[in-house]
Write a protein that holds these residues in place. Structure first.
Motif, PDB file in Angstrom:
ATOM      1  N   PHE A 256      50.070  41.647  34.447  1.00  0.00           N
ATOM      2  CA  PHE A 256      50.866  41.835  35.657  1.00  0.00           C
ATOM      3  C   PHE A 256      50.035  42.472  36.770  1.00  0.00           C
ATOM      4  O   PHE A 256      50.126  42.072  37.933  1.00  0.00           O
ATOM      5  CB  PHE A 256      52.089  42.700  35.373  1.00  0.00           C
ATOM      6  CG  PHE A 256      53.161  41.996  34.577  1.00  0.00           C
ATOM      7  CD1 PHE A 256      53.094  40.634  34.334  1.00  0.00           C
ATOM      8  CD2 PHE A 256      54.237  42.704  34.066  1.00  0.00           C
ATOM      9  CE1 PHE A 256      54.082  39.987  33.599  1.00  0.00           C
ATOM     10  CE2 PHE A 256      55.232  42.064  33.342  1.00  0.00           C
ATOM     11  CZ  PHE A 256      55.140  40.708  33.107  1.00  0.00           C
TER      12      PHE A 256
ATOM     13  N   SER B 130      51.193  44.375  30.749  1.00  0.00           N
ATOM     14  CA  SER B 130      51.054  45.181  31.968  1.00  0.00           C
ATOM     15  C   SER B 130      49.712  44.920  32.636  1.00  0.00           C
ATOM     16  O   SER B 130      49.616  44.888  33.870  1.00  0.00           O
ATOM     17  CB  SER B 130      51.212  46.673  31.650  1.00  0.00           C
ATOM     18  OG  SER B 130      50.189  47.113  30.779  1.00  0.00           O
ATOM     19  N   LYS B 131      48.656  44.689  31.838  1.00  0.00           N
ATOM     20  CA  LYS B 131      47.333  44.354  32.405  1.00  0.00           C
ATOM     21  C   LYS B 131      47.387  43.013  33.128  1.00  0.00           C
ATOM     22  O   LYS B 131      46.843  42.855  34.226  1.00  0.00           O
ATOM     23  CB  LYS B 131      46.301  44.306  31.276  1.00  0.00           C
ATOM     24  CG  LYS B 131      44.890  44.015  31.754  1.00  0.00           C
ATOM     25  CD  LYS B 131      43.913  44.155  30.598  1.00  0.00           C
ATOM     26  CE  LYS B 131      42.504  43.883  31.086  1.00  0.00           C
ATOM     27  NZ  LYS B 131      42.003  42.585  30.779  1.00  0.00           N
TER      28      LYS B 131
ATOM     29  N   SER C  54      54.657  46.494  35.976  1.00  0.00           N
ATOM     30  CA  SER C  54      53.682  47.020  35.020  1.00  0.00           C
ATOM     31  C   SER C  54      53.872  48.515  34.779  1.00  0.00           C
ATOM     32  O   SER C  54      53.607  49.005  33.678  1.00  0.00           O
ATOM     33  CB  SER C  54      52.257  46.744  35.520  1.00  0.00           C
ATOM     34  OG  SER C  54      52.065  47.314  36.804  1.00  0.00           O
TER      35      SER C  54
END
Length: 199
Positions: A165, A162-163, A53
């Motif tokens: 992950f 990324s959130k 992330s």
């Protein structure tokens, strides 16, 4: 993850295509910016494949700068405010005359050299370009606008992935971990004192 990776691939291909035309026009500042963007795209792809992330967050942060750069390019070619295409140093580090490759090679353009012109510095020539179906500055504007669109799309997906992950990392249950179902406190055992036996 797959959709984000495809979005990154499209952004990388578009940047590579733009890099080629900037090389042909000897525009050194855009060449440097395109190179950094291609490196950021590779970083984003690596972060997506490896579930990192932090790399995606770095890519999203770069996209903010990339949008700003392309907005500047649009303003430069449309000569917004005090910007002028006559300032060669903006695009070439003042090493050569600034010239978009599309100026002479746009659709329908007819290039005619002007011989024995006193306007041209040494090692350069003066040309007249006529008959273009679309002026070069508008081609550059459309190219930058497409980069902004791809960057905004990539920014949303990079933030979302990324959130996801980070949430997966937070909820990851180690084997034999300390979750409420798998953990059992050690049972207390009474200690017996051993004494020697005599016969």
């Amino acid at each position: 993850g797959g959709t984000c990776s495809r979005s990154l691939n499209k952004s990388g291909i578009a940047a590579l295509e733009r890099q080629i035309f900037d090389f042909l026009g000897y525009q050194w500042v855009p060449i440097l910016a395109n190179f950094l963007h291609i490196m950021a795209v590779i970083l984003g792809i690596f972060g997506t494949i490896q579930y990192r992330s932090k790399y995606l967050i770095m890519y999203a942060a770069w996209l903010v700068l990339w949008v700003g750069w392309n907005a500047f390019i649009i303003c430069f070619y449309l000569e917004v405010g005090h910007l002028s295409q006559d300032r060669d140093f903006i695009m070439t580090f003042n090493t050569s005359l600034h010239r978009s490759w599309w100026m002479e090679n746009g659709p329908g353009c007819l290039v005619t050299p002007v011989m024995n012109s006193n306007l041209a510095p040494e090692d350069h020539h003066v040309i007249t370009v006529t008959g273009c179906l679309l002026d070069y500055q508008y081609i550059e504007v459309v190219s930058s606008a497409m980069q902004i669109f791809l960057a905004l799309f990539g920014f949303v997906y990079a933030c979302y992935v990324s959130k996801v992950f980070m949430e997966e990392e937070d909820s990851f249950d180690f084997i034999g971990g300390f979750d409420s179902y798998g953990y059992q406190a050690p049972q207390k055992t009474s200690h017996l004192q051993l004494q020697p036996l005599y016969t």
